[in-house]
Design a protein around this motif. Structure first.
Motif, PDB file in Angstrom:
ATOM      1  N   ASP A  32     -74.299 -74.717 -60.559  1.00  0.00           N
ATOM      2  CA  ASP A  32     -73.710 -74.313 -59.173  1.00  0.00           C
ATOM      3  C   ASP A  32     -72.678 -75.333 -59.510  1.00  0.00           C
ATOM      4  OD1 ASP A  32     -75.494 -72.526 -57.951  1.00  0.00           O
ATOM      5  OD2 ASP A  32     -76.367 -73.941 -56.791  1.00  0.00           O
ATOM      6  N   ARG A  33     -72.768 -76.961 -59.883  1.00  0.00           N
ATOM      7  CA  ARG A  33     -71.811 -77.326 -60.014  1.00  0.00           C
ATOM      8  C   ARG A  33     -70.902 -77.362 -61.161  1.00  0.00           C
ATOM      9  NH1 ARG A  33     -72.615 -83.220 -61.879  1.00  0.00           N
ATOM     10  NH2 ARG A  33     -73.653 -83.485 -59.946  1.00  0.00           N
ATOM     11  N   TYR A  34     -70.549 -76.274 -62.268  1.00  0.00           N
ATOM     12  CA  TYR A  34     -69.725 -75.639 -62.573  1.00  0.00           C
ATOM     13  C   TYR A  34     -69.667 -74.623 -62.805  1.00  0.00           C
ATOM     14  CZ  TYR A  34     -69.878 -80.499 -64.761  1.00  0.00           C
ATOM     15  OH  TYR A  34     -69.865 -81.622 -64.996  1.00  0.00           O
ATOM     16  N   GLY A  35     -69.933 -74.327 -61.454  1.00  0.00           N
ATOM     17  CA  GLY A  35     -70.143 -72.177 -61.353  1.00  0.00           C
ATOM     18  C   GLY A  35     -71.064 -71.238 -62.247  1.00  0.00           C
ATOM     19  N   LEU A  36     -71.794 -72.078 -62.831  1.00  0.00           N
ATOM     20  CA  LEU A  36     -72.298 -71.117 -63.328  1.00  0.00           C
ATOM     21  C   LEU A  36     -73.563 -70.689 -63.345  1.00  0.00           C
ATOM     22  CD1 LEU A  36     -71.723 -73.138 -66.786  1.00  0.00           C
ATOM     23  CD2 LEU A  36     -71.392 -71.307 -67.111  1.00  0.00           C
ATOM     24  N   SER A  37     -74.006 -69.561 -63.334  1.00  0.00           N
ATOM     25  CA  SER A  37     -75.265 -69.302 -63.188  1.00  0.00           C
ATOM     26  C   SER A  37     -76.187 -68.868 -64.408  1.00  0.00           C
ATOM     27  CB  SER A  37     -75.423 -67.651 -62.514  1.00  0.00           C
ATOM     28  OG  SER A  37     -75.030 -66.928 -63.941  1.00  0.00           O
TER      29      SER A  37
END
Length: 135
Positions: A111-116
């Motif tokens: 979530d912090r790095y915009g990944l799933s």
């Protein structure tokens, strides 16, 4: 013995000589490489394009992919040990809690790095995906 042959028993010199021979066989740069045989026109090798704005995110994606692979392997090993009866009930509880915390931290970092979590599963072409499907 000639000068290029290392003295017997000196393993470091043997390794250094082998590395020197190996690297002397490699072309220094892509344009120095010989053209491919059978190709009428030599195609340029595919280059990795890097974007300075996303380098941190891309690096985190790689690191998290490796951590997720290890997490899934540890989880499967833990299940095998539980099925085999190798663990006490207390050890099973601690292991389960630890794996759940690790999964939660993985989700937080994604979530912090915009990944799933699906972004971490690299497609290896004909080999399939890097990570087994998560349950």
């Amino acid at each position: 013995m000639n000068e290029e042959t290392p003295r017997p028993g000196n393993r470091f010199e043997e390794v250094a000589a082998a590395a020197t021979r190996a690297f002397s066989l490699l072309p220094a740069a892509p344009q120095d490489a010989p053209p491919l045989r059978g190709a009428g026109t030599a195609k340029r090798a595919h280059r990795v394009s890097t974007d300075p704005d996303t380098v941190e995110r891309d690096l985190m994606k790689l690191v998290l992919t490796l951590v997720e692979l290890l997490r899934q392997l540890m989880e499967r090993q833990a299940l095998h040990r539980v099925d085999a009866g190798d663990l006490t009930e207390e050890q099973e509880e601690r292991l389960g809690a630890t794996l759940m915390i690790l999964y939660e931290r993985m989700v937080e970092l994604c979530d912090r790095y915009g990944l799933s979590m699906q972004d971490l599963n690299l497609d290896l072409g004909p080999l399939g995906t890097l990570l087994p499907p998560s349950e």
